[in-house]
Design a protein around this motif. Structure first.
Motif, short mmCIF file in Angstrom:
data_model
loop_
_atom_site.label_atom_id
_atom_site.label_comp_id
_atom_site.label_asym_id
_atom_site.label_seq_id
_atom_site.Cartn_x
_atom_site.Cartn_y
_atom_site.Cartn_z
N LYS A 2 0.83 -1.21 0.00
CA LYS A 2 0.00 0.00 0.00
C LYS A 2 0.87 1.26 0.00
O LYS A 2 2.06 1.22 0.33
CB LYS A 2 -0.91 0.02 1.23
N ASP A 23 -3.64 4.77 -0.90
CA ASP A 23 -4.45 3.95 0.00
C ASP A 23 -4.76 4.68 1.31
O ASP A 23 -5.82 4.49 1.90
CB ASP A 23 -3.74 2.63 0.29
N THR A 47 -12.18 4.87 -0.91
CA THR A 47 -11.13 3.86 -0.73
C THR A 47 -9.89 4.45 -0.04
O THR A 47 -9.04 3.69 0.43
CB THR A 47 -10.70 3.27 -2.08
#
Length: 210
Positions: A2, A23, A47
């Motif tokens: 991420k 992220d 998200t």
């Protein structure tokens, strides 16, 4: 792996950085930081996990910021105890992640973090320096060979374009690296990110597919 972009401060810059779909995006609620955030967070893609960064602040203040900014993660960057982490965990939704930061140098003792495993979702290793974070320098990542926990962690501390190769190499190990955290190496000034530089980094980051 991420990607977290930390130290966001200015609304327009937050929007254009958010368009890169990291992220995590970090907002520092520590008043002594040059990247201290006390504004309004524009609407972001769901998200992206909004992460509040705190340094030895009260439970009440952290809970207030979680509610005010709808945070999905809390990053504890001070000397918070395991008892404090447990108390925080008891007072927030299980969906909100707790990230405990440790400042690392060649003398870091990884045994000291063992008690935190049950009360945190992730660890984050940053460079030990004069400031709690944002010192703009990397630490010697070879010390991570001594990491003896299965807890996933964020890698932080002065990461820029020049560290991509080193990230690629460390990603080939068995270390449970969950994310890379970038900040000062992508700034025009504290809190103002260079979109072009971040775009280039993220593209190469994705191509590498760590």
């Amino acid at each position: 792996m991420k990607l977290k972009i930390c130290g966001m401060k200015y609304p327009e810059n937050i929007i254009e950085t958010g368009a890169l779909l990291p992220d995590y995006m970090g907002f520092i609620f520590y008043e002594k930081s040059a990247r201290y955030f006390n504004g309004t967070i524009p609407e972001l893609i769901k998200t992206i996990k909004k992460t509040g960064v705190f340094v030895d602040q009260s439970l009440e203040e952290i809970l207030e910021k979680i509610k005010k900014y709808d945070l999905q993660a809390v990053q504890l960057h001070g000397e918070e105890s395991t008892a404090f982490c447990q108390e925080l965990k008891n007072n927030i939704s299980p969906k909100i992640e707790i990230i405990k930061v440790f400042s690392a140098d060649e003398n870091f003792d990884f045994e000291t973090i063992k008690p935190f495993e049950p009360v945190c979702d992730y660890f984050l290793f940053d460079t030990k320096g004069k400031l709690p974070g944002g010192n703009g320098t990397t630490f010697d990542w070879t010390i991570l060979k001594k990491y003896n926990s299965k807890k996933p962690f964020f890698l932080s501390g002065g990461i820029g374009m020049n560290e991509l190769k080193a990230i690629e190499e460390i990603s080939k190990t068995n270390l449970p690296i969950y994310a890379v955290d970038v900040n000062s190496k992508f700034e025009i000034e504290p809190g103002l990110k260079n979109k072009n530089l971040l775009t280039n980094f993220k593209r190469k980051f994705e191509v590498a597919n760590f």
